[in-house]
Scaffold this motif. Structure first.
Motif, PDB file in Angstrom:
ATOM      1  N   MET A  34       0.830  -1.202   0.000  1.00  0.00           N
ATOM      2  CA  MET A  34       0.000   0.000   0.000  1.00  0.00           C
ATOM      3  C   MET A  34       0.868   1.258   0.000  1.00  0.00           C
ATOM      4  O   MET A  34       0.609   2.210  -0.754  1.00  0.00           O
ATOM      5  N   MET A  35       1.914   1.276   0.826  1.00  0.00           N
ATOM      6  CA  MET A  35       2.757   2.470   0.925  1.00  0.00           C
ATOM      7  C   MET A  35       3.665   2.635  -0.283  1.00  0.00           C
ATOM      8  O   MET A  35       3.920   3.748  -0.738  1.00  0.00           O
ATOM      9  N   GLU A  36       4.144   1.526  -0.841  1.00  0.00           N
ATOM     10  CA  GLU A  36       5.067   1.632  -1.974  1.00  0.00           C
ATOM     11  C   GLU A  36       4.352   1.950  -3.271  1.00  0.00           C
ATOM     12  O   GLU A  36       4.814   2.787  -4.059  1.00  0.00           O
ATOM     13  N   TYR A  37       3.192   1.298  -3.526  1.00  0.00           N
ATOM     14  CA  TYR A  37       2.501   1.462  -4.804  1.00  0.00           C
ATOM     15  C   TYR A  37       1.294   2.384  -4.699  1.00  0.00           C
ATOM     16  O   TYR A  37       0.645   2.670  -5.714  1.00  0.00           O
ATOM     17  N   GLU A  38       0.966   2.827  -3.469  1.00  0.00           N
ATOM     18  CA  GLU A  38      -0.121   3.777  -3.236  1.00  0.00           C
ATOM     19  C   GLU A  38      -1.452   3.270  -3.781  1.00  0.00           C
ATOM     20  O   GLU A  38      -2.192   3.979  -4.464  1.00  0.00           O
ATOM     21  N   VAL A  39      -1.752   2.026  -3.471  1.00  0.00           N
ATOM     22  CA  VAL A  39      -3.004   1.395  -3.899  1.00  0.00           C
ATOM     23  C   VAL A  39      -3.633   0.693  -2.699  1.00  0.00           C
ATOM     24  O   VAL A  39      -2.939   0.342  -1.742  1.00  0.00           O
ATOM     25  N   PRO A  40      -4.947   0.486  -2.715  1.00  0.00           N
ATOM     26  CA  PRO A  40      -5.573  -0.315  -1.658  1.00  0.00           C
ATOM     27  C   PRO A  40      -5.084  -1.762  -1.739  1.00  0.00           C
ATOM     28  O   PRO A  40      -4.936  -2.318  -2.829  1.00  0.00           O
ATOM     29  N   THR A  41      -4.831  -2.365  -0.621  1.00  0.00           N
ATOM     30  CA  THR A  41      -4.371  -3.758  -0.571  1.00  0.00           C
ATOM     31  C   THR A  41      -5.163  -4.507   0.479  1.00  0.00           C
ATOM     32  O   THR A  41      -5.750  -3.915   1.396  1.00  0.00           O
ATOM     33  N   ILE A  42      -5.170  -5.837   0.344  1.00  0.00           N
ATOM     34  CA  ILE A  42      -5.877  -6.687   1.286  1.00  0.00           C
ATOM     35  C   ILE A  42      -4.953  -7.812   1.727  1.00  0.00           C
ATOM     36  O   ILE A  42      -4.108  -8.285   0.947  1.00  0.00           O
ATOM     37  N   THR A  43      -5.090  -8.215   2.963  1.00  0.00           N
ATOM     38  CA  THR A  43      -4.255  -9.298   3.481  1.00  0.00           C
ATOM     39  C   THR A  43      -4.830 -10.643   3.061  1.00  0.00           C
ATOM     40  O   THR A  43      -5.996 -10.756   2.662  1.00  0.00           O
ATOM     41  N   PRO A  77      -6.204   6.593 -11.471  1.00  0.00           N
ATOM     42  CA  PRO A  77      -6.196   7.186 -10.127  1.00  0.00           C
ATOM     43  C   PRO A  77      -5.146   6.598  -9.211  1.00  0.00           C
ATOM     44  O   PRO A  77      -4.912   7.110  -8.137  1.00  0.00           O
ATOM     45  N   PHE A  78      -4.498   5.484  -9.637  1.00  0.00           N
ATOM     46  CA  PHE A  78      -3.548   4.825  -8.742  1.00  0.00           C
ATOM     47  C   PHE A  78      -2.131   4.762  -9.302  1.00  0.00           C
ATOM     48  O   PHE A  78      -1.153   4.809  -8.568  1.00  0.00           O
ATOM     49  N   PHE A  79      -2.000   4.649 -10.614  1.00  0.00           N
ATOM     50  CA  PHE A  79      -0.699   4.315 -11.157  1.00  0.00           C
ATOM     51  C   PHE A  79       0.028   5.483 -11.811  1.00  0.00           C
ATOM     52  O   PHE A  79       1.072   5.326 -12.427  1.00  0.00           O
ATOM     53  N   GLY A  80      -0.547   6.674 -11.745  1.00  0.00           N
ATOM     54  CA  GLY A  80       0.177   7.833 -12.241  1.00  0.00           C
ATOM     55  C   GLY A  80       1.252   8.247 -11.248  1.00  0.00           C
ATOM     56  O   GLY A  80       1.347   7.752 -10.141  1.00  0.00           O
ATOM     57  N   GLU A  81       2.079   9.176 -11.636  1.00  0.00           N
ATOM     58  CA  GLU A  81       3.117   9.685 -10.741  1.00  0.00           C
ATOM     59  C   GLU A  81       2.466  10.726  -9.825  1.00  0.00           C
ATOM     60  O   GLU A  81       2.320  11.887 -10.167  1.00  0.00           O
ATOM     61  N   ASP A  82       2.068  10.283  -8.665  1.00  0.00           N
ATOM     62  CA  ASP A  82       1.320  11.102  -7.724  1.00  0.00           C
ATOM     63  C   ASP A  82       2.288  11.880  -6.840  1.00  0.00           C
ATOM     64  O   ASP A  82       3.197  11.306  -6.247  1.00  0.00           O
ATOM     65  N   SER A  83       2.053  13.189  -6.753  1.00  0.00           N
ATOM     66  CA  SER A  83       2.919  14.022  -5.914  1.00  0.00           C
ATOM     67  C   SER A  83       2.491  14.016  -4.449  1.00  0.00           C
ATOM     68  O   SER A  83       3.177  14.580  -3.604  1.00  0.00           O
ATOM     69  N   ILE A  86       1.545   9.516   1.400  1.00  0.00           N
ATOM     70  CA  ILE A  86       0.686   8.750   2.295  1.00  0.00           C
ATOM     71  C   ILE A  86       1.031   9.109   3.730  1.00  0.00           C
ATOM     72  O   ILE A  86       2.179   9.021   4.149  1.00  0.00           O
ATOM     73  N   VAL A  87       0.004   9.504   4.471  1.00  0.00           N
ATOM     74  CA  VAL A  87       0.214   9.874   5.869  1.00  0.00           C
ATOM     75  C   VAL A  87      -0.474   8.900   6.831  1.00  0.00           C
ATOM     76  O   VAL A  87      -0.361   9.035   8.051  1.00  0.00           O
ATOM     77  N   GLY A  88      -1.177   7.944   6.298  1.00  0.00           N
ATOM     78  CA  GLY A  88      -1.850   6.965   7.142  1.00  0.00           C
ATOM     79  C   GLY A  88      -2.673   6.018   6.295  1.00  0.00           C
ATOM     80  O   GLY A  88      -2.570   6.003   5.063  1.00  0.00           O
ATOM     81  N   SER A  89      -3.481   5.223   6.951  1.00  0.00           N
ATOM     82  CA  SER A  89      -4.335   4.278   6.229  1.00  0.00           C
ATOM     83  C   SER A  89      -5.606   4.037   7.032  1.00  0.00           C
ATOM     84  O   SER A  89      -5.616   4.135   8.262  1.00  0.00           O
ATOM     85  N   VAL A  90      -6.663   3.727   6.303  1.00  0.00           N
ATOM     86  CA  VAL A  90      -7.915   3.294   6.905  1.00  0.00           C
ATOM     87  C   VAL A  90      -7.972   1.779   6.771  1.00  0.00           C
ATOM     88  O   VAL A  90      -7.863   1.245   5.662  1.00  0.00           O
ATOM     89  N   ASN A 170      -4.275  -5.336 -13.527  1.00  0.00           N
ATOM     90  CA  ASN A 170      -4.123  -3.934 -13.145  1.00  0.00           C
ATOM     91  C   ASN A 170      -3.167  -3.734 -11.986  1.00  0.00           C
ATOM     92  O   ASN A 170      -2.492  -2.712 -11.897  1.00  0.00           O
ATOM     93  N   LEU A 171      -3.121  -4.688 -11.066  1.00  0.00           N
ATOM     94  CA  LEU A 171      -2.260  -4.562  -9.906  1.00  0.00           C
ATOM     95  C   LEU A 171      -1.047  -5.483 -10.006  1.00  0.00           C
ATOM     96  O   LEU A 171      -0.498  -5.909  -9.008  1.00  0.00           O
ATOM     97  N   GLY A 172      -0.674  -5.824 -11.199  1.00  0.00           N
ATOM     98  CA  GLY A 172       0.431  -6.752 -11.392  1.00  0.00           C
ATOM     99  C   GLY A 172       1.754  -6.262 -10.827  1.00  0.00           C
ATOM    100  O   GLY A 172       2.653  -7.045 -10.559  1.00  0.00           O
ATOM    101  N   ILE A 173       1.879  -4.953 -10.617  1.00  0.00           N
ATOM    102  CA  ILE A 173       3.135  -4.420 -10.099  1.00  0.00           C
ATOM    103  C   ILE A 173       3.269  -4.628  -8.593  1.00  0.00           C
ATOM    104  O   ILE A 173       4.343  -4.450  -8.040  1.00  0.00           O
TER     105      ILE A 173
END
Length: 257
Positions: A34-43, A77-83, A86-90, A170-173
């Motif tokens: 989640m922190m590295e790729y800035e996408v929602p993840t599930i355990t 919304p997830f894979f662009g170069e986002d400036s 991440i300051v936390g997670s829900v 889509n989340l192959g990375i």
């Protein structure tokens, strides 16, 4: 170290307060992705610290950014170069028994649900977990670990991918892609409810009523014919008696008067 800072409700979740999410491998993999790729993840399937016994659960981590606006080089919304940063997670914590609860009407009993979690690291399968539930109406019972459905119902299998469409592509990375699969089977309890002797019993009752009605009709027809024949025989005998006792001239005078 990533502690659980806030949680609700607190009454049954006090054990999770300030729990270090990085202290366990499954949570760590999902958080790192989640922190590295800035996408929602599930355990993958895990044992929550709130539970005394294993109750297959999952945690969905959704990133919280420092601001809403972002500058993206593409339309994703997830894979662009986002400036943004991440300051936390829900964290959305749920048990799979909650997901399966009240999904069936009360009159359906004995459905076996096999839940499978696969943890992929790159192209190879690293971890696969299976748990089996019995779902009867609103009641969900954990049967145990592994695929415990009855093999004789294999041909009735219905498979559902619990992940979104094209998620693997889509989340192959993502370093540790977790996917879920739900397989649904009937059981002997389910079959027993619909495979009964009631249709045969009802058929026998209907046929018996038809046969009894037919017998009554034939008996009535026989009695009517028998009565008519008896009357005709009596009348014939009476006519012969009158013919023998009185001459024809006397009979004619009797009939006139």
């Amino acid at each position: 170290m990533i502690p659980v800072w806030q949680i609700y409700p607190t009454q049954n979740n006090w054990r999770a307060i300030l729990f270090n999410l990085h202290s366990e491998t499954k949570r760590q993999h999902a958080l790192d992705d989640m922190m590295e790729y800035e996408v929602p993840t599930i355990t993958s399937l895990l044992h929550l610290v709130q539970h005394d016994e294993m109750n297959p659960s999952s945690i969905l981590f959704y990133p919280v950014f420092d601001r809403f606006e972002s500058s993206l080089k593409d339309n994703s919304p997830f894979f662009g170069e986002d400036s943004r940063e991440i300051v936390g997670s829900v964290s959305i914590v749920f048990t799979w028994a909650q997901i399966l609860h009240k999904v069936l009407p009360n009159y359906i009993e004995g459905m076996h649900i096999v839940l499978e979690s696969s943890d992929l690291e790159g192209p190879e399968l690293q971890l696969q977990q299976q748990w089996t539930y019995d779902v009867s109406g609103e009641e969900v019972t954990l049967l145990g670990e592994g695929d415990l459905h009855e093999p004789k119902f294999d041909k009735f299998e219905h498979k559902v991918e619990a992940s979104g469409a094209n998620e693997t592509e889509n989340l192959g990375i993502v370093g540790n892609l977790v996917s879920y699969e739900i397989r649904i089977y009937p059981s002997s309890v389910f079959r027993k409810r619909y495979l009964s002797q009631k249709p045969l019993a009802m058929t026998i009752v209907v046929v018996s009523i038809f046969i009894l009605t037919s017998l009554i009709f034939f008996a009535y027809d026989y009695l009517v014919h028998y009565r008519q024949n008896a009357i005709m025989n009596f009348a014939s005998k009476a006519g012969h008696i009158v013919d023998n006792l009185f001459p024809s001239s006397v009979r004619e005078r009797l009939f006139r008067h």
